[in-house]
Design a protein around this motif. Structure first.
Motif: not given
Ligand SMILES: [Zn+2]
Length: 128
Positions: A10-26
């Motif tokens: 349930p908190k997977c998206h809250t761990y800040d790793t490179k492979d979880r990052k999505k979307g454009p810069k803005d």
């Protein structure tokens, strides 16, 4: 190719790793991990942390749903059987059923060893 699935933590998206990052810069965001297979939570969580998070949120509800053990389970001579292989003597009786409480050994075939469900039921009782 197997289908991709999401980590159930349930908190997977809250761990800040490179492979979880999505979307454009803005409009950067972190998303739940998605893979074809996972190692934890019986193949449903990406990490031990996510498995633990799932248990913290849903564990008690799972127990309530499937039922609590209300009396001790008991290992007796009747259900203490497991299959074993004797690795030290490759030409002797290499496969046997072993009783943890009596230490009794009964020879079995290699086929019985490889498919132990045929000689030991899910209660640990020998059926041969
Ligand atoms: Zn995860």
């Amino acid at each position: 190719m197997s289908q991709l699935k999401y980590c159930q933590g349930p908190k997977c998206h809250t761990y800040d790793t490179k492979d979880r990052k999505k979307g454009p810069k803005d409009n950067k965001r972190n998303e739940t991990r998605r893979r074809s297979s996972f190692y934890y939570l019986d193949g449903n969580a990406c990490s031990m942390q996510c498995q633990g998070d799932w248990f913290d949120v849903y564990g008690t509800r799972a127990l309530q749903h499937f039922g609590y053990i209300t009396q001790p389970k008991v290992l007796t001579q009747d259900n203490a059987w497991r299959v074993r292989r004797n690795w030290n003597h490759p030409n002797a009786d290499t496969y046997y059923a072993y009783n943890y409480l009596t230490e009794e050994r009964r020879p079995i075939t290699e086929q019985q060893y490889n498919d132990d469900n045929t000689i030991i039921n899910d209660q640990g009782q020998l059926t041969i």
